[in-house]
Scaffold this motif. Structure first.
Motif, PDB file in Angstrom:
ATOM      1  N   SER A 250       0.828  -1.208   0.000  1.00  0.00           N
ATOM      2  CA  SER A 250       0.000   0.000   0.000  1.00  0.00           C
ATOM      3  C   SER A 250       0.863   1.258   0.000  1.00  0.00           C
ATOM      4  CB  SER A 250      -0.939  -0.005   1.206  1.00  0.00           C
ATOM      5  OG  SER A 250      -1.816  -1.122   1.170  1.00  0.00           O
ATOM      6  N   ALA A 251       1.971   1.224   0.734  1.00  0.00           N
ATOM      7  CA  ALA A 251       2.879   2.371   0.756  1.00  0.00           C
ATOM      8  C   ALA A 251       3.530   2.580  -0.605  1.00  0.00           C
ATOM      9  CB  ALA A 251       3.944   2.170   1.833  1.00  0.00           C
ATOM     10  N   MET A 252       3.916   1.487  -1.263  1.00  0.00           N
ATOM     11  CA  MET A 252       4.502   1.593  -2.597  1.00  0.00           C
ATOM     12  C   MET A 252       3.500   2.159  -3.597  1.00  0.00           C
ATOM     13  SD  MET A 252       7.070  -1.599  -3.337  1.00  0.00           S
ATOM     14  CE  MET A 252       6.070  -2.935  -2.730  1.00  0.00           C
ATOM     15  N   ASN A 253       2.255   1.717  -3.513  1.00  0.00           N
ATOM     16  CA  ASN A 253       1.225   2.227  -4.413  1.00  0.00           C
ATOM     17  C   ASN A 253       1.044   3.735  -4.240  1.00  0.00           C
ATOM     18  OD1 ASN A 253       0.717  -0.303  -5.486  1.00  0.00           O
ATOM     19  ND2 ASN A 253      -0.998  -0.737  -4.112  1.00  0.00           N
ATOM     20  N   ALA A 254       1.050   4.184  -2.976  1.00  0.00           N
ATOM     21  CA  ALA A 254       0.898   5.621  -2.700  1.00  0.00           C
ATOM     22  C   ALA A 254       2.078   6.407  -3.249  1.00  0.00           C
ATOM     23  CB  ALA A 254       0.759   5.848  -1.198  1.00  0.00           C
ATOM     24  N   SER A 255       3.278   5.884  -3.026  1.00  0.00           N
ATOM     25  CA  SER A 255       4.489   6.556  -3.509  1.00  0.00           C
ATOM     26  C   SER A 255       4.502   6.647  -5.031  1.00  0.00           C
ATOM     27  CB  SER A 255       5.729   5.802  -3.013  1.00  0.00           C
ATOM     28  OG  SER A 255       6.909   6.333  -3.582  1.00  0.00           O
ATOM     29  N   ARG A 256       4.168   5.538  -5.695  1.00  0.00           N
ATOM     30  CA  ARG A 256       4.182   5.506  -7.162  1.00  0.00           C
ATOM     31  C   ARG A 256       3.151   6.486  -7.738  1.00  0.00           C
ATOM     32  NH1 ARG A 256       3.066   0.575  -7.714  1.00  0.00           N
ATOM     33  NH2 ARG A 256       0.846   0.775  -8.184  1.00  0.00           N
ATOM     34  N   THR A 257       1.979   6.551  -7.123  1.00  0.00           N
ATOM     35  CA  THR A 257       0.933   7.452  -7.612  1.00  0.00           C
ATOM     36  C   THR A 257       1.363   8.910  -7.483  1.00  0.00           C
ATOM     37  OG1 THR A 257      -0.801   5.868  -7.024  1.00  0.00           O
ATOM     38  CG2 THR A 257      -1.470   8.168  -7.314  1.00  0.00           C
ATOM     39  N   ASN A 258       1.963   9.247  -6.344  1.00  0.00           N
ATOM     40  CA  ASN A 258       2.377  10.637  -6.130  1.00  0.00           C
ATOM     41  C   ASN A 258       3.562  11.035  -6.996  1.00  0.00           C
ATOM     42  OD1 ASN A 258       0.504  11.642  -4.201  1.00  0.00           O
ATOM     43  ND2 ASN A 258       1.487  10.439  -2.598  1.00  0.00           N
ATOM     44  N   LEU A 259       4.483  10.107  -7.213  1.00  0.00           N
ATOM     45  CA  LEU A 259       5.646  10.408  -8.043  1.00  0.00           C
ATOM     46  C   LEU A 259       5.314  10.403  -9.534  1.00  0.00           C
ATOM     47  CD1 LEU A 259       8.413   8.286  -6.263  1.00  0.00           C
ATOM     48  CD2 LEU A 259       8.267  10.791  -6.327  1.00  0.00           C
ATOM     49  N   GLY A 260       4.374   9.552  -9.921  1.00  0.00           N
ATOM     50  CA  GLY A 260       4.031   9.427 -11.319  1.00  0.00           C
ATOM     51  C   GLY A 260       4.885   8.429 -12.070  1.00  0.00           C
ATOM     52  N   PHE A 261       5.762   7.722 -11.331  1.00  0.00           N
ATOM     53  CA  PHE A 261       6.595   6.676 -11.942  1.00  0.00           C
ATOM     54  C   PHE A 261       7.013   5.692 -10.853  1.00  0.00           C
ATOM     55  CE2 PHE A 261       9.345  10.227 -10.791  1.00  0.00           C
ATOM     56  CZ  PHE A 261      10.362   9.615 -10.067  1.00  0.00           C
ATOM     57  N   SER A 262       7.537   4.539 -11.277  1.00  0.00           N
ATOM     58  CA  SER A 262       7.916   3.480 -10.347  1.00  0.00           C
ATOM     59  C   SER A 262       9.379   3.587  -9.937  1.00  0.00           C
ATOM     60  CB  SER A 262       7.673   2.099 -10.985  1.00  0.00           C
ATOM     61  OG  SER A 262       6.317   1.923 -11.279  1.00  0.00           O
ATOM     62  N   LYS A 263       9.664   3.152  -8.721  1.00  0.00           N
ATOM     63  CA  LYS A 263      11.020   3.060  -8.206  1.00  0.00           C
ATOM     64  C   LYS A 263      11.284   1.632  -7.727  1.00  0.00           C
ATOM     65  CE  LYS A 263      12.089   7.661  -6.304  1.00  0.00           C
ATOM     66  NZ  LYS A 263      12.517   8.359  -5.067  1.00  0.00           N
ATOM     67  N   LEU A 264      12.538   1.348  -7.488  1.00  0.00           N
ATOM     68  CA  LEU A 264      12.878   0.136  -6.758  1.00  0.00           C
ATOM     69  C   LEU A 264      12.611   0.411  -5.294  1.00  0.00           C
ATOM     70  CD1 LEU A 264      14.164  -2.724  -6.698  1.00  0.00           C
ATOM     71  CD2 LEU A 264      16.367  -1.593  -6.316  1.00  0.00           C
ATOM     72  N   SER A 265      11.919  -0.499  -4.625  1.00  0.00           N
ATOM     73  CA  SER A 265      11.569  -0.322  -3.211  1.00  0.00           C
ATOM     74  C   SER A 265      12.343  -1.309  -2.365  1.00  0.00           C
ATOM     75  CB  SER A 265      10.060  -0.533  -3.015  1.00  0.00           C
ATOM     76  OG  SER A 265       9.697  -0.308  -1.677  1.00  0.00           O
ATOM     77  N   LEU A 266      12.986  -0.811  -1.302  1.00  0.00           N
ATOM     78  CA  LEU A 266      13.753  -1.655  -0.388  1.00  0.00           C
ATOM     79  C   LEU A 266      13.179  -1.543   1.007  1.00  0.00           C
ATOM     80  CD1 LEU A 266      17.554  -2.210  -0.310  1.00  0.00           C
ATOM     81  CD2 LEU A 266      16.376  -1.710   1.823  1.00  0.00           C
ATOM     82  N   LEU A 267      12.831  -2.679   1.598  1.00  0.00           N
ATOM     83  CA  LEU A 267      12.318  -2.706   2.963  1.00  0.00           C
ATOM     84  C   LEU A 267      13.320  -3.407   3.867  1.00  0.00           C
ATOM     85  CD1 LEU A 267       8.791  -3.185   4.297  1.00  0.00           C
ATOM     86  CD2 LEU A 267      10.560  -4.697   5.179  1.00  0.00           C
TER      87      LEU A 267
END
Length: 444
Positions: A250-267
């Motif tokens: 859910s956090a990744m979805n929020a981040s991607r929507t606000n940025l407008g593009f995808s990133k590599l996500s590290l947890l």
């Protein structure tokens, strides 16, 4: 609601620490720990009186004879001076009913029940390694706020201490396991050359304008979540894996929507080293006996089953490979190299970094100072550290999980409205149901 400090004093051990124990050595992992405090809050319904206030302080003083380093001060990044300086103890008055406060607790209000900000830089200097605040509600309810310096120990260390203190308060301190100070022998400290300091901790680089929200996952919802998170690779996800994966998604979805593009996500997920060594270390082993394992996924491929698989793989690799390296003579090189690699990822604009800590299965709801078991136990991090998740057992003891999630404001706006998340989690529900609150109000 107003929380007003009414008294402040220094509590020292009831008997002096012997000369041969005055210099306590930190471990390598203590040296590399972040200069922050580990907080814990316990709320009790009680008809406390002044006599019990004295009992709390007396039992704390007696407990410090066993946990003598906590009454000391950091001399340098290797040694604690255990000359019985004492711990800071505050008393406060709260002008409301505990039952009213528990209707919808929030992060800003909870800070008032802690004796110090958990992000305070005092934890790295010559200040107290332990601070306690006892807050007394007008109805007789009590909140015990404890902050332990991360330079001395982790959540398991805090658990061992506070359980020993509670048992001493009840008069059953002899039945509690004695603290085992084996950290420096397992992970010997390193003498850093002048001008050379340990690698910076990752959280120091993740500050932002953030919002903290509480989400509660009920046990039946977690059971349903685990069933859809299962796959051929991970047939039986743990409740922590399932909840962590959903929050991460859910956090990744929020981040991607606000940025407008995808990133590599590290947890980065915390792991209790005590439970991963061969043989396992005793739970009463004192110090920072935890480390973090990474899991990563591209935001464009954030499916629940895949995230659970990444979490499971990271933990298995940590247990098979990294723990042995930590116990080798090259532990310092292994640790610093790991930190450098993660730091490079963290400062990269192409990677979104998250940190998750689980305090589940520490049985905090069994801690009884004489008022019975706590009505609510919670743990909350500071508001300036973004992308932080803290998990612990929810009230009820049936396997539910409470999560405090810290995200940047724009990400939290989308996160707290995520339909998949809200299918399994409730946003800041009442700690007590209405029937229970009415019953308590009538008795107090």
């Amino acid at each position: 609601m107003k929380v007003e400090i009414s008294a402040k004093e220094i509590i020292k051990p009831s008997s002096s620490t012997p000369e041969n124990l005055r210099n306590f050595k930190l471990s390598l992992l203590d040296q590399l720990a972040p200069p922050t405090y580990e907080p814990l809050l316990l709320f009790y319904f009680s008809n406390s009186d002044t006599g019990f206030h004295f009992c709390l302080k007396k039992s704390l003083s007696d407990t410090l004879t066993r946990f003598f380093p906590l009454a000391g001060r950091l001399k340098d990044n290797i040694t604690v001076d255990c000359s019985d300086y004492g711990v800071v103890y505050l008393e406060a008055r709260v002008d409301c009913l505990l039952s009213d406060f528990l209707q919808q607790p929030n992060a800003d209000t909870l800070k008032e029940f802690l004796p110090v900000e958990d992000e305070s830089i005092d934890a790295a200097g010559g200040e107290a390694l332990l601070l306690v605040q006892s807050s007394f509600f007008s109805c007789g309810g009590v909140a015990i706020g404890v902050c332990l310096s991360h330079k001395f120990g982790d959540a398991a260390t805090l658990s061992t201490f506070i359980k020993s203190w509670a048992a001493t308060s009840l008069g059953s301190g002899e039945t509690v396991q004695q603290p085992l100070y084996n950290g420096s022998s397992l992970f010997p400290p390193r003498a850093f050359s002048e001008g050379v300091i340990p690698p910076p901790t990752l959280l120091n680089f993740t500050k932002g304008k953030c919002v903290v929200k509480r989400f509660v996952f009920a046990a039946p919802k977690i059971a349903a979540l685990k069933s859809i998170a299962a796959s051929a690779s991970v047939q039986q996800p743990t409740r922590v894996e399932a909840v962590t994966a959903l929050i991460w998604k859910s956090a990744m979805n929020a981040s991607r929507t606000n940025l407008g593009f995808s990133k590599l996500s590290l947890l980065s997920q915390s792991v209790n080293i005590r439970r991963t060594t061969e043989p396992p270390l005793p739970e009463n082993s004192i110090g920072n006996l935890l480390w973090y394992f990474p899991a990563q996924k591209d935001e464009s491929d954030a499916e629940l089953q895949g995230l659970v698989q990444e979490l499971r793989t990271g933990k298995q690799d940590f247990g098979k490979k990294y723990v042995k390296k930590l116990q080798s003579k090259d532990a310092y090189e292994e640790v610093t190299e790991s930190l450098k690699e993660e730091l490079c990822m963290l400062i990269s604009n192409d990677i979104e970094f998250y940190n998750c800590t689980s305090l589940c299965d520490f049985y905090f709801y069994d801690i009884d100072f004489g008022w019975g078991k706590p009505t609510w136990v919670t743990n909350i991090s500071g508001r300036s550290l973004k992308n932080v998740v803290r998990l612990m057992d929810a009230k009820g003891g049936d396997g539910g999980i409470e999560a405090w999630v810290t995200l940047e404001e724009q990400d939290m706006t989308l996160f707290e409205e995520d339909k998949e998340l809200l299918a399994y989690a409730s946003l800041n529900p009442r700690v007590l149901n209405i029937t229970a609150m009415d019953s308590l109000k009538s008795c107090l």
